[in-house]
Design a protein around this motif. Structure first.
Motif, short mmCIF file in Angstrom:
data_model
loop_
_atom_site.label_atom_id
_atom_site.label_comp_id
_atom_site.label_asym_id
_atom_site.label_seq_id
_atom_site.Cartn_x
_atom_site.Cartn_y
_atom_site.Cartn_z
N VAL A 76 -21.00 -4.18 -16.69
CA VAL A 76 -21.33 -5.24 -17.31
C VAL A 76 -22.66 -5.95 -16.87
CG1 VAL A 76 -20.74 -7.63 -18.49
CG2 VAL A 76 -19.16 -5.50 -18.27
N VAL A 77 -22.52 -5.99 -15.63
CA VAL A 77 -23.57 -6.92 -14.83
C VAL A 77 -25.01 -5.94 -14.62
CG1 VAL A 77 -24.27 -7.89 -12.49
CG2 VAL A 77 -22.25 -8.31 -13.35
N LEU A 78 -24.70 -4.80 -14.36
CA LEU A 78 -25.86 -3.93 -14.20
C LEU A 78 -26.35 -3.68 -15.76
CD1 LEU A 78 -27.46 -1.99 -12.52
CD2 LEU A 78 -25.92 -0.04 -13.32
N GLY A 79 -25.78 -3.62 -16.51
CA GLY A 79 -26.47 -3.23 -18.16
C GLY A 79 -27.28 -4.48 -18.37
N PHE A 80 -26.64 -5.85 -18.25
CA PHE A 80 -27.32 -6.93 -18.81
C PHE A 80 -28.59 -7.09 -17.76
CE2 PHE A 80 -27.72 -11.59 -18.22
CZ PHE A 80 -28.36 -11.67 -19.28
N ALA A 81 -28.59 -6.92 -16.59
CA ALA A 81 -29.75 -6.96 -15.50
C ALA A 81 -30.82 -6.04 -15.92
CB ALA A 81 -29.39 -6.89 -14.25
N THR A 82 -30.30 -4.66 -16.13
CA THR A 82 -31.22 -3.67 -16.78
C THR A 82 -32.07 -4.05 -17.86
OG1 THR A 82 -29.65 -2.12 -15.68
CG2 THR A 82 -31.54 -1.14 -17.03
N ARG A 83 -31.41 -4.76 -18.86
CA ARG A 83 -31.98 -5.06 -20.16
C ARG A 83 -33.11 -6.15 -20.13
NH1 ARG A 83 -32.06 -0.69 -23.08
NH2 ARG A 83 -29.71 0.14 -23.41
N MET A 84 -32.51 -7.10 -18.92
CA MET A 84 -33.24 -8.51 -18.52
C MET A 84 -34.44 -8.11 -17.99
SD MET A 84 -32.20 -11.37 -19.99
CE MET A 84 -33.01 -12.50 -18.96
N LEU A 85 -34.33 -6.94 -17.00
CA LEU A 85 -35.57 -6.64 -15.95
C LEU A 85 -36.38 -5.58 -16.33
CD1 LEU A 85 -33.83 -7.25 -12.73
CD2 LEU A 85 -35.46 -8.78 -13.62
N GLY A 86 -36.03 -4.63 -17.27
CA GLY A 86 -36.43 -3.47 -17.55
C GLY A 86 -36.65 -2.39 -16.29
N ASP A 87 -35.94 -2.66 -15.31
CA ASP A 87 -36.18 -1.97 -14.17
C ASP A 87 -34.79 -1.45 -13.44
OD1 ASP A 87 -38.56 -1.49 -11.49
OD2 ASP A 87 -36.54 -1.47 -11.11
N ARG A 88 -34.24 -0.25 -13.50
CA ARG A 88 -33.08 -0.15 -12.91
C ARG A 88 -32.89 -0.62 -11.31
NH1 ARG A 88 -28.58 3.37 -14.30
NH2 ARG A 88 -27.34 3.34 -12.50
N ALA A 89 -33.89 -0.15 -10.69
CA ALA A 89 -33.79 -0.22 -9.22
C ALA A 89 -33.40 -1.89 -8.80
CB ALA A 89 -35.01 0.21 -8.46
N GLU A 90 -34.35 -2.63 -9.60
CA GLU A 90 -34.23 -3.95 -9.42
C GLU A 90 -33.01 -4.81 -10.12
OE1 GLU A 90 -37.40 -7.31 -9.39
OE2 GLU A 90 -38.61 -5.80 -10.67
N ALA A 91 -32.39 -3.94 -11.01
CA ALA A 91 -31.36 -4.49 -11.61
C ALA A 91 -30.28 -4.03 -10.81
CB ALA A 91 -31.04 -3.66 -13.07
N GLU A 92 -29.94 -3.10 -9.82
CA GLU A 92 -29.07 -2.74 -9.20
C GLU A 92 -29.11 -3.83 -7.99
OE1 GLU A 92 -28.63 1.15 -7.75
OE2 GLU A 92 -28.16 2.17 -9.49
N ASP A 93 -30.31 -4.20 -7.56
CA ASP A 93 -30.26 -5.24 -6.41
C ASP A 93 -29.52 -6.43 -7.08
OD1 ASP A 93 -31.40 -3.63 -4.70
OD2 ASP A 93 -33.41 -4.39 -4.96
N VAL A 94 -29.99 -6.67 -8.18
CA VAL A 94 -29.37 -8.05 -8.81
C VAL A 94 -27.97 -7.96 -9.05
CG1 VAL A 94 -29.29 -9.49 -10.95
CG2 VAL A 94 -31.58 -8.78 -9.99
N ALA A 95 -27.50 -6.77 -9.24
CA ALA A 95 -25.88 -6.50 -9.77
C ALA A 95 -25.23 -6.75 -8.45
CB ALA A 95 -25.92 -5.38 -10.45
N GLN A 96 -25.80 -6.24 -7.36
CA GLN A 96 -25.22 -6.39 -6.05
C GLN A 96 -25.19 -7.79 -5.38
OE1 GLN A 96 -26.84 -3.84 -3.05
NE2 GLN A 96 -25.06 -4.18 -1.63
#
Lengths: 193, 123
Positions: free
Chosen positions: A38-58
């Motif tokens: 859930v967290v990763l999906g939302f962050a990915t949609r917000m940032l449009g960047d998978r690597a950054e979204a993973e950092d945010v999720a962690q």
């Protein structure tokens, strides 16, 4: 003694977090499996960047672990709390990146020809993400939560600290702007003209 | 704006629903990192049940002091003890004078309290 992960499948997020705060590590394992997508999906949609979204999720999950000992059941939903944390982390990153021209966004990677259906679907998602990236932060936040993640309007209002009416207004404007941004990419989307 | 330039609401809803069905799956590496963070944080939690140390039992003299009323009472007891010893060792001259007055010089205190002579000799 640590309970097994299977014993905890039907327990609420809030109860699992309290259990983890009391030393039940299996609670964290179940929450990780349940909430990271859930967290990763939302962050990915917000940032449009998978690597950054993973950092945010962690980072968001780390903050969740840290707050566990002080968590009180009934005061908030874990998912609402996480959406708020992820939103703030993403908006901070987006603000830090301001000034980067929109046309600096990476072009979709070349796709291997031969799997047409998958190719079209992939292009649709990339076009949608590119269109989402053009929305103001708050509109994107509201649209992703409501129309992709299926969060209720009252919960979005809680996350964004605004009224339900303001959420409805934000999502309506967000969808209008999204439709306009996508219109130019109609051909990429594979819809009939 | 012509029709072909517009995306209708149905199309947009289908696109958004498709995005929900294609949410990015977290990698095993990300899941492992998040679990490692959870373990590290859990290592820092205080024990659920803190150790309770039992209070030290009071000693014999502390119990005695408390039972007689503390230091002020002990001071009074010490004074009484010293006074008692002084009375006990002091020669009872006045008592001899008193008995001589009533009974005449032929009687001594020892005639009435034979043990007093023994005590005074040892003393």
């Amino acid at each position: 003694m640590d309970k097994s992960v299977d014993d905890l499948r039907d327990i609420s997020d809030e109860a699992l977090l309290v259990a983890f705060g009391n030393g039940e590590r299996a609670g964290a394992r179940v929450l990780t499996q349940r909430l990271t997508p859930v967290v990763l999906g939302f962050a990915t949609r917000m940032l449009g960047d998978r690597a950054e979204a993973e950092d945010v999720a962690q980072e968001a999950m780390l903050r969740l672990w840290r707050v566990a000992p002080d968590w009180r059941q009934g005061e908030a939903k874990v998912t609402t709390w996480l959406y708020r944390v992820v939103s703030n982390l993403c908006i901070d990153r987006l603000r830090a990146k301001r000034g980067v021209a929109l046309d600096a966004i990476e072009e979709p990677a070349d796709q291997t020809p031969g799997v047409l259906d998958k190719l079209v679907e992939s292009e649709r998602h990339q076009a949608l993400q590119a269109a989402l990236d053009t929305l103001p932060d708050r509109q994107r936040q509201a649209v992703v939560m409501r129309h992709i993640d299926g969060v209720s309007n009252p919960d979005i209002a809680d996350v964004m600290d605004i009224s339900v009416e303001a959420v409805e207004s934000l999502t309506a404007r967000g969808k209008r702007n999204l439709a306009q941004a996508l219109a130019a990419k109609r051909e990429e989307l594979g819809y009939e003209k | 704006m012509t029709d072909k330039d517009r995306i209708d609401e149905g199309e947009l809803d289908r696109l958004l629903a498709g995005a929900a069905d294609n949410a990015p799956a977290p990698s095993q590496d990300l899941m492992a990192r998040i679990m490692a963070d959870a373990d590290a944080v859990a290592d820092g939690f205080a024990p659920a049940v803190p150790e309770v140390s039992s209070p030290a039992r009071p000693g014999f003299f502390a119990t005695l002091m408390k039972s007689v009323g503390g230091w002020p009472a002990m001071a009074g007891l010490a004074t009484a003890t010293v006074a008692g010893i002084w009375i006990g060792y002091g020669t009872p001259e006045a008592l001899n004078d008193l008995s001589a007055g009533y009974l005449g010089a032929s009687y001594d205190l020892g005639d009435f309290m034979p043990s007093i002579n023994l005590i005074l000799e040892e003393g």
